[in-house]
Design a protein around this motif. Sequence first.
Motif, mmCIF file in Angstrom:
data_model
loop_
_atom_site.group_PDB
_atom_site.id
_atom_site.type_symbol
_atom_site.label_atom_id
_atom_site.label_comp_id
_atom_site.label_asym_id
_atom_site.label_seq_id
_atom_site.Cartn_x
_atom_site.Cartn_y
_atom_site.Cartn_z
ATOM 1 N N ALA A 120 6.388 41.092 52.240
ATOM 2 C CA ALA A 120 6.482 41.388 50.805
ATOM 3 C C ALA A 120 7.927 41.687 50.426
ATOM 4 O O ALA A 120 8.676 42.295 51.193
ATOM 5 N N THR A 121 8.315 41.233 49.239
ATOM 6 C CA THR A 121 9.668 41.471 48.741
ATOM 7 C C THR A 121 9.636 42.527 47.647
ATOM 8 O O THR A 121 8.570 42.908 47.133
ATOM 9 N N ILE A 122 10.823 42.947 47.254
ATOM 10 C CA ILE A 122 10.925 43.930 46.180
ATOM 11 C C ILE A 122 10.402 43.352 44.867
ATOM 12 O O ILE A 122 9.864 44.079 44.019
ATOM 13 N N HIS A 123 10.499 42.027 44.721
ATOM 14 C CA HIS A 123 9.992 41.380 43.502
ATOM 15 C C HIS A 123 8.467 41.357 43.484
ATOM 16 O O HIS A 123 7.843 41.469 42.415
ATOM 17 N N ASP A 124 7.839 41.217 44.673
ATOM 18 C CA ASP A 124 6.379 41.322 44.753
ATOM 19 C C ASP A 124 5.921 42.697 44.301
ATOM 20 O O ASP A 124 4.930 42.845 43.564
ATOM 21 N N THR A 140 13.885 49.011 38.880
ATOM 22 C CA THR A 140 13.112 50.254 38.864
ATOM 23 C C THR A 140 12.529 50.543 40.239
ATOM 24 O O THR A 140 12.531 51.686 40.710
ATOM 25 N N VAL A 141 12.031 49.492 40.914
ATOM 26 C CA VAL A 141 11.506 49.676 42.263
ATOM 27 C C VAL A 141 12.602 50.210 43.182
ATOM 28 O O VAL A 141 12.386 51.150 43.952
ATOM 29 N N ARG A 169 3.084 53.928 40.035
ATOM 30 C CA ARG A 169 2.645 52.539 40.201
ATOM 31 C C ARG A 169 3.447 51.841 41.306
ATOM 32 O O ARG A 169 2.907 51.054 42.075
ATOM 33 N N VAL A 170 4.725 52.159 41.381
ATOM 34 C CA VAL A 170 5.561 51.563 42.430
ATOM 35 C C VAL A 170 5.076 51.995 43.807
ATOM 36 O O VAL A 170 4.923 51.169 44.720
ATOM 37 N N HIS A 171 4.846 53.293 43.991
ATOM 38 C CA HIS A 171 4.390 53.785 45.294
ATOM 39 C C HIS A 171 3.036 53.179 45.664
ATOM 40 O O HIS A 171 2.803 52.858 46.846
#
Length: 357
Positions: A10-14, A25-26, A43-45
């Motif tokens: 998984a990437t930061i964009h996923d 923001t992530v 939501r990020v976590h």
Amino acid sequence: MQPDDKHRRATIHDVARAAGVSAATVSKVLRGVKTVRAENAERVHKAVSELDYRMDPVASGLRGEQRRIIGAVVPDLESPFFGKLVTELESLAEAAGYHMIVASSRENEAREADLAARMNDWRVAGCILVPVRSERGPGAEKLLDFGMTAVLVDRVSADERFDTVSADNHEASASVADLLIGQQGHKHILLHGATRISKAIRNRLAGFGERARTLDPGVVIDELLSDEQLETQRAAIRSYFDGQVDGHRPTAIFSLSQHSTLLVLSEIRRMGLKIPEDVALVGFDDADWMQTTWPSITAVAQPVSAIAERALAALLARVEGEHTGFPVQYLEPCTLLVRQSAGQTETERPRRSGRSG
């Protein structure tokens, strides 16, 4: 993430898509920035957990953020000393928010230089190097060529290019001379080393020899040092003792490393000599087995935890710009643990041997 992508990392964009926020923001949430709205951070976590996302430290470093990877190169990962050193360094690095890459030079200077180059390829923030030989070896030269931030540990002396951290080998070995010569009166001592190239070994030789000759200018000090294979070193010990005329054998042995102590102990027993009645034994670098064997082995205990703490603190001070001054030499004091193999119990004060002369 699509089903056929389940094995893709998984990437930061996923994470950003799953959380309904921007990649920036992530990144802020993962770096602990407190200005992100609480609901967005939540939501990020959640997305990070569901996607099993792990931040790519190399990619983040190449984007210009502070790199959070530290390299460590040691001569031997099977050694109890270096194993404990690496374990301590890794724990301290993680507590400071860094990850650690560890590699072994396998006591080979060419590999040491290659690993230093690999650490540069990884774009590590800094590197801790235990050189095969000394601070003048190819690994240190490679670090210098690449302009890397580094601290040199253990087999080193003061250096004008890098901070150095080591046990105070010179003073620790002098304390062994104080025990064997100044307090017990031995007149003939064998110094045994399972390698001849390590700077630490050379410092131990010098520390013992200088103090010994100050205490007793007439003391006989023999040196048996070798980089040969195990069986060759075993044979050399037996040959040395066979060549000593009765009544003129050494009455004490100072072994200069844990590996050396094992070799000497096994050959002494193979020859039927008794410790400490026939020969006293002191080793450098304590280990659990030295406390439990019979007789228990008198040993110099190295401050592994203190060395690790000092080395990592010195490195991070350079990495984070807190220390920009001249390189510093740090010497950590050792402890001499007197046990049965030196001819006395652990609770007794050191005394003269009665075998002197």
